[in-house]
Design a protein around this motif. Structure first.
Motif, PDB file in Angstrom:
ATOM      1  N   PRO A  41       0.833  -1.200   0.000  1.00  0.00           N
ATOM      2  CA  PRO A  41       0.000   0.000   0.000  1.00  0.00           C
ATOM      3  C   PRO A  41       0.868   1.251   0.000  1.00  0.00           C
ATOM      4  CG  PRO A  41      -0.348  -1.282   2.010  1.00  0.00           C
ATOM      5  CD  PRO A  41       0.662  -2.000   1.181  1.00  0.00           C
ATOM      6  N   LYS A  42       0.450   2.219  -0.755  1.00  0.00           N
ATOM      7  CA  LYS A  42       1.181   3.476  -0.834  1.00  0.00           C
ATOM      8  C   LYS A  42       0.639   4.434   0.219  1.00  0.00           C
ATOM      9  CE  LYS A  42       1.776   2.991  -5.789  1.00  0.00           C
ATOM     10  NZ  LYS A  42       1.360   3.459  -7.091  1.00  0.00           N
ATOM     11  N   ALA A  43       1.524   5.239   0.760  1.00  0.00           N
ATOM     12  CA  ALA A  43       1.100   6.274   1.708  1.00  0.00           C
ATOM     13  C   ALA A  43       0.307   7.317   0.936  1.00  0.00           C
ATOM     14  CB  ALA A  43       2.308   6.904   2.371  1.00  0.00           C
ATOM     15  N   PRO A  44      -0.769   7.840   1.536  1.00  0.00           N
ATOM     16  CA  PRO A  44      -1.568   8.858   0.840  1.00  0.00           C
ATOM     17  C   PRO A  44      -0.691  10.062   0.478  1.00  0.00           C
ATOM     18  CG  PRO A  44      -2.631   8.197   2.896  1.00  0.00           C
ATOM     19  CD  PRO A  44      -1.286   7.552   2.856  1.00  0.00           C
ATOM     20  N   GLN A  45      -0.794  10.493  -0.770  1.00  0.00           N
ATOM     21  CA  GLN A  45       0.019  11.603  -1.247  1.00  0.00           C
ATOM     22  C   GLN A  45      -0.781  12.881  -1.410  1.00  0.00           C
ATOM     23  OE1 GLN A  45       3.382  11.325  -1.571  1.00  0.00           O
ATOM     24  NE2 GLN A  45       3.104   9.275  -0.749  1.00  0.00           N
ATOM     25  N   THR A  46      -1.951  12.781  -1.999  1.00  0.00           N
ATOM     26  CA  THR A  46      -2.747  13.965  -2.279  1.00  0.00           C
ATOM     27  C   THR A  46      -3.719  14.221  -1.138  1.00  0.00           C
ATOM     28  OG1 THR A  46      -4.530  12.764  -3.387  1.00  0.00           O
ATOM     29  CG2 THR A  46      -2.647  13.434  -4.754  1.00  0.00           C
ATOM     30  N   ALA A  47      -4.263  15.431  -1.123  1.00  0.00           N
ATOM     31  CA  ALA A  47      -5.265  15.770  -0.105  1.00  0.00           C
ATOM     32  C   ALA A  47      -6.458  14.826  -0.207  1.00  0.00           C
ATOM     33  CB  ALA A  47      -5.702  17.216  -0.259  1.00  0.00           C
ATOM     34  N   GLN A  48      -6.875  14.497  -1.421  1.00  0.00           N
ATOM     35  CA  GLN A  48      -8.009  13.593  -1.620  1.00  0.00           C
ATOM     36  C   GLN A  48      -7.701  12.199  -1.075  1.00  0.00           C
ATOM     37  OE1 GLN A  48     -11.070  14.177  -2.453  1.00  0.00           O
ATOM     38  NE2 GLN A  48     -11.700  12.045  -2.433  1.00  0.00           N
ATOM     39  N   GLU A  49      -6.487  11.707  -1.309  1.00  0.00           N
ATOM     40  CA  GLU A  49      -6.105  10.390  -0.783  1.00  0.00           C
ATOM     41  C   GLU A  49      -6.087  10.398   0.744  1.00  0.00           C
ATOM     42  OE1 GLU A  49      -2.352   9.844  -2.730  1.00  0.00           O
ATOM     43  OE2 GLU A  49      -3.246   8.671  -4.356  1.00  0.00           O
ATOM     44  N   ARG A  50      -5.628  11.498   1.325  1.00  0.00           N
ATOM     45  CA  ARG A  50      -5.616  11.599   2.792  1.00  0.00           C
ATOM     46  C   ARG A  50      -7.044  11.629   3.333  1.00  0.00           C
ATOM     47  NH1 ARG A  50      -1.220  14.794   1.437  1.00  0.00           N
ATOM     48  NH2 ARG A  50      -2.405  16.730   1.518  1.00  0.00           N
ATOM     49  N   GLN A  51      -7.928  12.373   2.682  1.00  0.00           N
ATOM     50  CA  GLN A  51      -9.332  12.421   3.116  1.00  0.00           C
ATOM     51  C   GLN A  51      -9.965  11.030   2.992  1.00  0.00           C
ATOM     52  OE1 GLN A  51      -9.605  14.815   5.010  1.00  0.00           O
ATOM     53  NE2 GLN A  51     -11.092  16.196   4.106  1.00  0.00           N
ATOM     54  N   GLN A  52      -9.652  10.345   1.909  1.00  0.00           N
ATOM     55  CA  GLN A  52     -10.193   8.997   1.717  1.00  0.00           C
ATOM     56  C   GLN A  52      -9.675   8.060   2.813  1.00  0.00           C
ATOM     57  OE1 GLN A  52      -9.025   6.695  -1.837  1.00  0.00           O
ATOM     58  NE2 GLN A  52     -11.217   6.608  -2.267  1.00  0.00           N
ATOM     59  N   ALA A  53      -8.394   8.180   3.156  1.00  0.00           N
ATOM     60  CA  ALA A  53      -7.821   7.358   4.230  1.00  0.00           C
ATOM     61  C   ALA A  53      -8.501   7.664   5.560  1.00  0.00           C
ATOM     62  CB  ALA A  53      -6.311   7.598   4.327  1.00  0.00           C
ATOM     63  N   ASN A  54      -8.787   8.926   5.827  1.00  0.00           N
ATOM     64  CA  ASN A  54      -9.485   9.299   7.060  1.00  0.00           C
ATOM     65  C   ASN A  54     -10.911   8.770   7.062  1.00  0.00           C
ATOM     66  OD1 ASN A  54      -7.287  10.623   8.186  1.00  0.00           O
ATOM     67  ND2 ASN A  54      -7.815  12.562   7.226  1.00  0.00           N
ATOM     68  N   ALA A  55     -11.585   8.809   5.916  1.00  0.00           N
ATOM     69  CA  ALA A  55     -12.945   8.281   5.822  1.00  0.00           C
ATOM     70  C   ALA A  55     -12.946   6.771   6.062  1.00  0.00           C
ATOM     71  CB  ALA A  55     -13.546   8.618   4.457  1.00  0.00           C
ATOM     72  N   VAL A  56     -11.922   6.087   5.587  1.00  0.00           N
ATOM     73  CA  VAL A  56     -11.792   4.641   5.822  1.00  0.00           C
ATOM     74  C   VAL A  56     -11.641   4.370   7.314  1.00  0.00           C
ATOM     75  CG1 VAL A  56     -10.194   2.699   5.499  1.00  0.00           C
ATOM     76  CG2 VAL A  56     -10.934   4.043   3.525  1.00  0.00           C
ATOM     77  N   LYS A  57     -10.843   5.183   8.004  1.00  0.00           N
ATOM     78  CA  LYS A  57     -10.669   5.025   9.454  1.00  0.00           C
ATOM     79  C   LYS A  57     -11.992   5.256  10.178  1.00  0.00           C
ATOM     80  CE  LYS A  57      -5.891   6.567   9.350  1.00  0.00           C
ATOM     81  NZ  LYS A  57      -4.946   7.615   9.761  1.00  0.00           N
ATOM     82  N   LEU A  58     -12.721   6.289   9.750  1.00  0.00           N
ATOM     83  CA  LEU A  58     -14.031   6.561  10.367  1.00  0.00           C
ATOM     84  C   LEU A  58     -14.985   5.404  10.143  1.00  0.00           C
ATOM     85  CD1 LEU A  58     -15.026  10.292   9.759  1.00  0.00           C
ATOM     86  CD2 LEU A  58     -14.612   9.137  11.920  1.00  0.00           C
ATOM     87  N   ALA A  59     -14.981   4.846   8.934  1.00  0.00           N
ATOM     88  CA  ALA A  59     -15.863   3.713   8.634  1.00  0.00           C
ATOM     89  C   ALA A  59     -15.547   2.531   9.547  1.00  0.00           C
ATOM     90  CB  ALA A  59     -15.735   3.309   7.163  1.00  0.00           C
ATOM     91  N   GLY A  60     -14.266   2.282   9.783  1.00  0.00           N
ATOM     92  CA  GLY A  60     -13.875   1.207  10.694  1.00  0.00           C
ATOM     93  C   GLY A  60     -14.341   1.470  12.109  1.00  0.00           C
ATOM     94  N   LEU A  61     -14.235   2.718  12.532  1.00  0.00           N
ATOM     95  CA  LEU A  61     -14.682   3.097  13.874  1.00  0.00           C
ATOM     96  C   LEU A  61     -16.191   2.937  14.009  1.00  0.00           C
ATOM     97  CD1 LEU A  61     -14.030   4.564  16.655  1.00  0.00           C
ATOM     98  CD2 LEU A  61     -14.895   6.586  15.485  1.00  0.00           C
ATOM     99  N   VAL A  62     -16.936   3.424  13.021  1.00  0.00           N
ATOM    100  CA  VAL A  62     -18.394   3.344  13.068  1.00  0.00           C
ATOM    101  C   VAL A  62     -18.844   1.885  13.104  1.00  0.00           C
ATOM    102  CG1 VAL A  62     -20.464   3.760  11.670  1.00  0.00           C
ATOM    103  CG2 VAL A  62     -18.842   5.608  12.076  1.00  0.00           C
ATOM    104  N   ARG A  63     -18.219   1.042  12.292  1.00  0.00           N
ATOM    105  CA  ARG A  63     -18.561  -0.386  12.304  1.00  0.00           C
ATOM    106  C   ARG A  63     -18.263  -0.981  13.676  1.00  0.00           C
ATOM    107  NH1 ARG A  63     -15.331  -1.809   8.844  1.00  0.00           N
ATOM    108  NH2 ARG A  63     -16.649  -1.503   7.015  1.00  0.00           N
TER     109      ARG A  63
END
Length: 140
Positions: A41-63
């Motif tokens: 896996p590549k580290a998030p580079q763009t702002a959009q990739e970072r936001q997507q990574a944060n949304a993935v973390k939130l989804a894991g938390l919500v689940r």
């Protein structure tokens, strides 16, 4: 939305409660000119990739909260609005590789259910320090 910036900062730096109790692996210095293995896996580079990574973390938390916290429940409508405000397509994090990554976060939180539920309530509860109202007390 001011919570998006706060969420991004906190989620990016959010140590998982379960991982905090395990000793950190010793860092290995890469050889000069070495690249990541193919398929890593590549580290998030763009702002959009970072936001997507944060949304993935939130989804894991919500689940995790929905499945494991006895006294709390996620506010799914709030979750959807936060993810949308982050500029992330909810459908994109609900399938494939991003779904698998979010499930990894869910499993990490399960390593210490009580502490993770407490931390979720502290950071995302009605008066949370990160995204208030994402996690509600059951019966609210």
């Amino acid at each position: 939305m001011k919570y998006v910036a706060i969420a991004a900062a906190i989620l990016f730096a959010l140590p998982l409660a379960a991982q905090a109790q395990e000793p950190a692996p010793k860092p290995v210095a890469p050889e000069a000119g070495a690249t990541a293995p193919e398929g890593a896996p590549k580290a998030p580079q763009t702002a959009q990739e970072r936001q997507q990574a944060n949304a993935v973390k939130l989804a894991g938390l919500v689940r995790f909260v929905g499945e494991s916290c006895k006294e709390a429940q996620p506010d799914y409508e709030r979750f959807k609005s936060v993810v949308t405000a982050m500029g992330v397509d909810l459908d994109a994090i609900s399938k494939g590789e991003l779904l698998m990554r979010s499930m990894g976060y869910t499993e990490a939180y399960r390593k210490n259910v009580d502490e993770s539920c407490r931390k979720a309530q502290e950071m995302f509860g009605e008066r949370g320090t990160a995204i208030p109202g994402l996690v509600l007390r059951k019966g609210s």
